[in-house]
Enzyme design. Sequence first.
Site, mmCIF file in Angstrom:
data_model
loop_
_atom_site.group_PDB
_atom_site.id
_atom_site.type_symbol
_atom_site.label_atom_id
_atom_site.label_comp_id
_atom_site.label_asym_id
_atom_site.label_seq_id
_atom_site.Cartn_x
_atom_site.Cartn_y
_atom_site.Cartn_z
ATOM 1 N N LYS A 196 4.207 -13.184 -24.916
ATOM 2 C CA LYS A 196 4.640 -11.930 -24.305
ATOM 3 C C LYS A 196 3.394 -11.214 -23.779
ATOM 4 O O LYS A 196 2.616 -10.659 -24.539
ATOM 5 C CB LYS A 196 5.390 -11.067 -25.340
ATOM 6 N N GLY A 248 -4.818 -5.967 -28.922
ATOM 7 C CA GLY A 248 -4.474 -4.710 -28.274
ATOM 8 C C GLY A 248 -5.045 -3.535 -29.032
ATOM 9 O O GLY A 248 -6.046 -3.654 -29.751
ATOM 10 N N SER A 249 -4.405 -2.407 -28.897
ATOM 11 C CA SER A 249 -4.927 -1.175 -29.479
ATOM 12 C C SER A 249 -4.691 -1.128 -30.983
ATOM 13 O O SER A 249 -3.756 -1.737 -31.516
ATOM 14 C CB SER A 249 -4.270 0.040 -28.819
ATOM 15 N N THR A 250 -5.526 -0.360 -31.659
ATOM 16 C CA THR A 250 -5.380 -0.206 -33.108
ATOM 17 C C THR A 250 -4.062 0.464 -33.498
ATOM 18 O O THR A 250 -3.402 0.013 -34.447
ATOM 19 C CB THR A 250 -6.588 0.556 -33.674
ATOM 20 N N GLY A 253 -1.459 -2.101 -33.276
ATOM 21 C CA GLY A 253 -1.740 -3.099 -34.304
ATOM 22 C C GLY A 253 -1.277 -2.673 -35.680
ATOM 23 O O GLY A 253 -0.789 -3.498 -36.469
ATOM 24 N N GLU A 270 -6.413 -8.558 -33.353
ATOM 25 C CA GLU A 270 -7.724 -8.272 -32.763
ATOM 26 C C GLU A 270 -7.574 -6.953 -32.037
ATOM 27 O O GLU A 270 -6.885 -6.862 -31.008
ATOM 28 C CB GLU A 270 -8.150 -9.407 -31.820
ATOM 29 N N CYS A 304 -13.103 -5.055 -25.450
ATOM 30 C CA CYS A 304 -12.999 -4.522 -26.810
ATOM 31 C C CYS A 304 -14.315 -4.505 -27.559
ATOM 32 O O CYS A 304 -14.598 -3.573 -28.310
ATOM 33 C CB CYS A 304 -11.957 -5.317 -27.592
ATOM 34 N N GLU A 406 -12.782 5.165 -29.077
ATOM 35 C CA GLU A 406 -12.834 4.120 -28.048
ATOM 36 C C GLU A 406 -12.317 4.679 -26.728
ATOM 37 O O GLU A 406 -11.178 5.145 -26.641
ATOM 38 C CB GLU A 406 -11.994 2.910 -28.464
#
Length: 501
Positions: A196, A248-250, A253, A270, A304, A406
Amino acid sequence: MTSATHPSPALLARTELNLPHTHVDTIFVDGAWQPSRGIGRNPVTDPATGEVWGSVPDGTPEDVDAAVGSAQRAFQGDWPRLAASERAAYLIRIAEEVEKRAEELSLTNSRENGSPVAESAGAAANAAGIFRYFATLADYLEREDVRPFPRGGGESVVRRDPLGVCALIAPWNFPINLVIIKLAPALLAGCTVVIKPASPTPLSIRVIIDAVAAAGVPAGVVNLVTGSGRLGDVLVKHPGVDKVAFTGSTPVGRKIAAACGELLRPVTLELGGKSSAIVLPDADLDAMSKVLIRSSMRNTGQTCYISTRILAPASRYDEVVDMVTATIAAGKQGDPLDPGTVFGPCATESQYRTVLEYVESGLAEGARATTGGRAASLGGGLENGYFVEPTVFADVTPEMRISREEIFGPVITILKYETVDEAVALANNTEFGLGGLVFGHDPEAALAVADRMDTGSVGINFFASNHAAPFGGRHDSGLGTEYGIEGLNAYLSYKSIHRRP
């Protein structure tokens, strides 16, 4: 001013492209492109021009059911029962097919997310290299692993079995290779997959699917659905999925980790980063300038692991500020399709606004923009693009937002330290732990500092990913690793068979 008879250079360049996937109606299930069950559409926008140039189906839960069902049937078939060396041969063929599609892969990627072609032109070679590396690990899977009981009286045969159906969910910044670092080990392990992609970048991965099909990978082993984040949530929680791999983003995640924790489902994450480059007092600034953009502003800052915080010794602070400013200011910003472009646009309008908000916060909190510091105004058909001037902030202090959070855009911050101990403490004073750099002339001293940094990867005088070495984050930067044997192990389940010899 351009006209219909004299189109702008950027728009003219785009009319001359002949890309294999633009407006599409299909997903990839059971080894074939099939119509989506949904009627919704997700547009694909060129961030350099603001124009919609493609679209894909906004997938449905029924699409996910079909894709997962296809993967389950394939996992019950021959694929996981092939010898690892046989699956490795498929990986080699996929690599060859990907290389044949290098140009269309690069141009599709650049139109999707604005990565300069100087960056995206290497995507096919890098992807092929990942497939070839994991193919070399077939012997690791085929090697007999027999372990005697420490006190004698028996032995254990250790089997490495594939986990099953894997959901591979990728971000928009590197939409090709951040799928491949999941797909290659999953396939070698004997897993089947449902991919996806991120909703802004769903087309370039179709070129990879074309390569997979051309390589003769059996039907159902690799499947693709497209849609919004909502569809990713459906896929993560689907009862037929055995493992999730997400980049992707924290914040996203965390949600995926919570869902997988509830389901006791293996997950690799990650996530984000806020990495630091420690410039030691003996650093060669000329050498540093040659790798600075790749290490600290790669892909217009949308990478990242890059070290967007430069930690400079007080004794050389002005020198470092001058070098970083001159290096970033010299990088050409413009059309991603121009081979001379170094900095492109932000990948999405949302990210463009986020980056500008961070720039404004830095100025408001007292940081000094030595170059950039505002939205970029470009012509030639790029007037509606999402461009932010590459920005360097000096006089940054640790409590500023631009120092802590970030940004994921073309912004570098430069902080001052008095002692190396202070520099290490500053580098480690973050919720993240993904990348890092040490610039120094003395290799032993630089290595000693790298050892003290609390992060998953550190480069000494340069940074690059090594397909054979584990890559992963600590703390808010993720769970688990990719690349290397460790990345392959993430797709395996272990069985110990105890026997008396």
